[in-house]
Design a protein around this motif. Sequence first.
Motif, PDB file in Angstrom:
ATOM      1  N   VAL A 195       1.374  65.179  67.737  1.00  0.00           N
ATOM      2  CA  VAL A 195       2.061  66.030  68.368  1.00  0.00           C
ATOM      3  C   VAL A 195       3.658  65.733  68.190  1.00  0.00           C
ATOM      4  O   VAL A 195       4.493  66.414  67.655  1.00  0.00           O
ATOM      5  N   LYS A 196       3.799  64.332  68.287  1.00  0.00           N
ATOM      6  CA  LYS A 196       5.229  63.834  68.269  1.00  0.00           C
ATOM      7  C   LYS A 196       6.000  63.771  66.885  1.00  0.00           C
ATOM      8  O   LYS A 196       7.160  64.253  66.634  1.00  0.00           O
ATOM      9  N   GLU A 252       6.389  73.470  75.103  1.00  0.00           N
ATOM     10  CA  GLU A 252       7.058  72.237  74.663  1.00  0.00           C
ATOM     11  C   GLU A 252       5.948  70.890  74.802  1.00  0.00           C
ATOM     12  O   GLU A 252       5.952  70.236  75.759  1.00  0.00           O
ATOM     13  N   TYR A 253       5.042  71.004  73.774  1.00  0.00           N
ATOM     14  CA  TYR A 253       4.003  70.017  73.713  1.00  0.00           C
ATOM     15  C   TYR A 253       4.597  68.478  73.443  1.00  0.00           C
ATOM     16  O   TYR A 253       4.069  67.638  73.889  1.00  0.00           O
ATOM     17  N   LYS A 254       5.549  68.505  72.619  1.00  0.00           N
ATOM     18  CA  LYS A 254       6.001  67.152  72.436  1.00  0.00           C
ATOM     19  C   LYS A 254       6.515  66.404  73.394  1.00  0.00           C
ATOM     20  O   LYS A 254       6.352  65.292  73.894  1.00  0.00           O
ATOM     21  N   LYS A 313       4.294  67.254  64.437  1.00  0.00           N
ATOM     22  CA  LYS A 313       4.437  68.633  65.024  1.00  0.00           C
ATOM     23  C   LYS A 313       3.006  69.477  65.189  1.00  0.00           C
ATOM     24  O   LYS A 313       2.850  70.643  64.992  1.00  0.00           O
ATOM     25  N   SER A 314       1.872  68.651  65.540  1.00  0.00           N
ATOM     26  CA  SER A 314       0.658  69.130  65.660  1.00  0.00           C
ATOM     27  C   SER A 314       0.866  70.219  67.263  1.00  0.00           C
ATOM     28  O   SER A 314       1.539  69.545  68.107  1.00  0.00           O
ATOM     29  N   LYS A 315      -0.081  71.053  67.338  1.00  0.00           N
ATOM     30  CA  LYS A 315      -0.166  71.699  68.355  1.00  0.00           C
ATOM     31  C   LYS A 315      -1.541  72.046  68.815  1.00  0.00           C
ATOM     32  O   LYS A 315      -2.328  72.877  68.538  1.00  0.00           O
TER      33      LYS A 315
END
Length: 553
Positions: A289-290, A224-226, A293-295
């Motif tokens: 990321v937000k 859950e990186y966001k 949608k980068s990870k």
Amino acid sequence: MQMEQKHTGKKMNLPLWVLRFALFFLFVPNLTIAQEQPKVNAEVDTLSIKIGEQIQYKITVEADSTDVVHFPEGQTFSPLETVEAIMADTLRNNDRVTLERIYALTQFDSGAYTIPPQLVTINEQQIFTDSFQVKVADVAVDTTKQKMFDIKPLIQVERSTANIWKTLLWILLGLAVVAALLYWFVFRKKPLSEAEKEALLPPYDRALLELKKLENSRYLIQDEYKQYYSELTQIVRMYLEEDVHLSAMESTTSELITKLEMLRDAGELKLEDDTIHQFQKILQTADLVKFAKSKPATSVAEQDRKIVELLVTKTHEALPEPTEEDLMLNEEYLAELAKKKQRKRLYWAAAIFVGILFLGSMFSVTYFGFKKVRDTVFGYPTKDLLENEWISSSYGFPPVELETPDVLVRQEIDLPKETQELIKELQAFSYGSYVGIFSVSASSVTYKEQNEPNFDGAVGGILSNFEQLGLKNIITKQEEFVTKSGVKGLKTFGTGTFEDSGANEGKKAKYNILSFGGKGFMQQVVITWEDGDEYAEQIVERILSSLDVKTQV
């Protein structure tokens, strides 16, 4: 013929035992019918007593066991007072019975008195006892040893405060309940929750604590990186807004970096270019990321958290020492914050009090009714009278016994000369006034002539007085009234309307006139009250149930 005559003669010669048998049955009915008549005897143990002593008056009745015997009841020995009456003994002798009843009599005034004949009823036969002459002597007082004092004048007695104390106790109990609720829900220092404890920490300490929680979270494990980067940037932005006083929460990444560089160039924030550059990269990564949608790698995310923690520490160290003016402003802010909290508590307290008052009022109105609640809170004259400490007393002679909410006051009445020639003595007592609607009065009159009282004339005089006071359209009814001791009298009752009596105009009133008496005397009780007043109705009912009179002069 000879044979016939012989036969006839034999028929006329009856045996002696047959004649005796016939005579026995001839007189047996007479023996059965001839019963003894009942006997009544009265005697007293003494004909001379001192004031306050008692006379034992005994009535003995000899009657058949099947006879119904009624002894005198109530105050029938007037002018002597009946203290008590007891059934002394019952003796049986075959089909005869002897009944005895003893009456304890007394008198508190000296003089010579006649105990009147007493009526004993056996079946439907009325038998009167003999009368007795009794002397009541003063108690001898040795004035050489006992000082004598004048009779003290009448004094005004203060009203009993028993009901006031009860009301005050209920009020105090209600206030105690409200105070306990306010203390428990508003003023009590409640144990702080973890969130409240964190909110009270300084911005720097709170930021480090939140970063530590983020380190121990499971966002990266759960991919859950966001959420991870959202909380990371929110922590650092909140810290900058509270401790550095930047509008960081609403600023974009480029705007926030520009503001930090301006503070650095102005000398208000001592930060290195490398620190600002690293912070800019973290903000850009968070944006990717937000929104894209980068990870990033897990190690990069952990390293970014460490860099933010280092930035917070360096920023805190780079802040200049607060001036006295800043400290004063901070104290004022804290004081204002404390006042706001206090006002908030007071608002809550007032809201709880109003809520309890409203709910209590609604429950009371639903359970007791609006009128009773209103009369209890704001008071109502007849309700106060009903709940007063009642007084039982005897008025006039022959006495009228009443229980009333307040004592009846003796009234001085000027009689016309023609009336004074007929009346030996008039004693009148009253409370309230007719035009005040609720009133009670009692009067006792003795006449010079031993004539029957004129109830109709006396009642007519009272009704005429009502009319003079403004009561119109008077409706009158009459019926028999019986006191608690069985004395019969005349009850005159009805209604009327006040048409020209000032404040009472248009009000409907009710009245009761109760008349008793015998040869040479008359007693009356008059009660007036407002129609529809439920408290007055209860007062009247209680007065009538307590009413009793002595009908012998």
